[in-house]
Scaffold this active site. Sequence first.
Site, PDB file in Angstrom:
ATOM      1  CD  GLU A 138      -2.857  -1.328   2.308  1.00  0.00           C
ATOM      2  OE1 GLU A 138      -2.811  -0.455   3.198  1.00  0.00           O
ATOM      3  OE2 GLU A 138      -3.632  -2.295   2.353  1.00  0.00           O
ATOM      4  CD  GLU A 258      -4.932  -7.860   1.227  1.00  0.00           C
ATOM      5  OE1 GLU A 258      -5.847  -7.177   1.732  1.00  0.00           O
ATOM      6  OE2 GLU A 258      -3.713  -7.590   1.360  1.00  0.00           O
TER       7      GLU A 258
END
Length: 585
Positions: A138, A258
Amino acid sequence: MKKTILSTIALAASFATMAQAAPLAEGGAKFLGNITTRGQVQSDFGTYWNQITAENECKWASIEGTRGRYNWSGCDACYNWAKKNNGHFKFHALVWGSQYPNWLNGLSTDETKKAITAWFDAVAEHYPDLEMIDVVNEAIKSGGGYHSGYGKNNNIIPALGGDNGNYEFVATAFKMARERWPKAVLIYNDYNTFRWQINEGIDLVNKLVKQGAPVDAYGQQAHDLTDMNANDFKSALNKIQTSVKNAKGEPMPLYITEYDIGTDNDSQQKQRYSEQIPAFWESKQVAGITLWGYVYGATWTTNGNSGIIKNGSDRPAMTWLKDYFKNHLADGKNETGLNNAEPYTPPEPVPRKAFKDLAIPGKIEAEDFDVTGVGETDGVSNVSYNDGDSENHGDSDYRKTDAPDVDIYKKATGNIVGYNTNGDWYEYTVNIDEAGEYTAIASVAANGSAAFTLSVDGESVGELSVSGTSFDDYTTAKANVTLPAGKHILRLDVTTQYFDIDYIEFLKGANADPQFVQPSIQLDNNTLQDYYVFDMQGVRMGVLSAYGFDAAKEILQNSGAVKTSGVYYLRSRTTGQMQSVKITK
């Protein structure tokens, strides 16, 4: 008594059957995995999944809550499950702007660097044979900040070399990981990469590759797919697969890391699974799929509603998933060379071709770059250009067949290459008459500062820069360059965006006078024209019609379709000219 014994035997047999059930993707081309549930590996995990990621147990804060003291127990449970069950284990994650130890806050840059290095070393000592690693998590920069808390009370960015617009700190982390795990699959992982920051994610990974960072795969968290219709999803997946390239210019492997569809609407969840899972499973570029939880009420989404087993019963999405893998296991493709894939065979090289015979001295039109090939020939890449934004914003049919993503516009002296952003580059096969000094003169339009470098066979020969006030007006950028004689590859690298370029003329001798004069292009405000509307990230929002830029600006400023203050851009579909609009809401 006998009834109790028989019931006990039957129950034991039932558990034995469950324990022996093969995972859904067993024997397939890639894995189908999942995560821990409330910090534990469920007893039924191996019934469904053959890959495991720790939801939280392998994150830095979970392992080194106190500096220098490590608790590996939770992470070991996942690692050991994979070892005992012939499954795949992915370490998640080494560097993240969240869930790092609190003691890292406030450390100096030097101390932060020591702490990160010690963390890498500790993980490498404990897990020297990791198969897959989310090296950085991220780090996409959007709207002035990063996706996670890099730089907020911490010095992670300067400790790893800073960020001058190319995510240098991320590249450093990958280089550190490769030193410790030479055989592991090193992954960059992020969210919103299918929808809201698809372009930023592509740009980040491509920038890492261009810096020589050893990125093996791009991880798509895929949390943003619950409300994405099938057509938009397919378009986004195709864009990612065709835009992210490895160091050889070939498509980079992807992981779906994910995946979850968070909704209590059973029909919607099943529909998204049935639209998206086959696309991932049957894509030769996707190396594996990890679902982010499977027990309803125990996942991170609202009320844990991404779970596909609820109160011990399969939701329709889980029923569909079982049926799909029962009937379509063999449809899975994986040509990445990673994990369960067949050994990767690089494609046969396809040599590049000169689009035109280009001579120096002479004028080289920017749109006449080489026809791209595949792979390498004699150690030289056959890839002839890179356009980081795969969408074609141009209005010309020139090169639509062999370079469909390059933004070529009909304007100036014929065609120009526009919408140039940092990291874009173009290569030209040129025949240079004789060695010596030349004057390079480029015709460029920019609304602000713009710059690009020129190189020959990988050796820099100079930089050209220009400052302009409008994409309507072309000015010249000049530089003296020294060129070798013979056939060579001339390369143009964009270093300061945005600008449009018409041509580069090379004249013999230093400080030579130009032979071509760029005509001025003016808009006719009495003609109704279409204008593309872009936001600050270059995402096209739509098209409006107006009589000239002033009228188009007024329409945009008063439009209810624009919800947020900021700077937006109008580009004429007729001429390719561009102007900015400041909007205050």
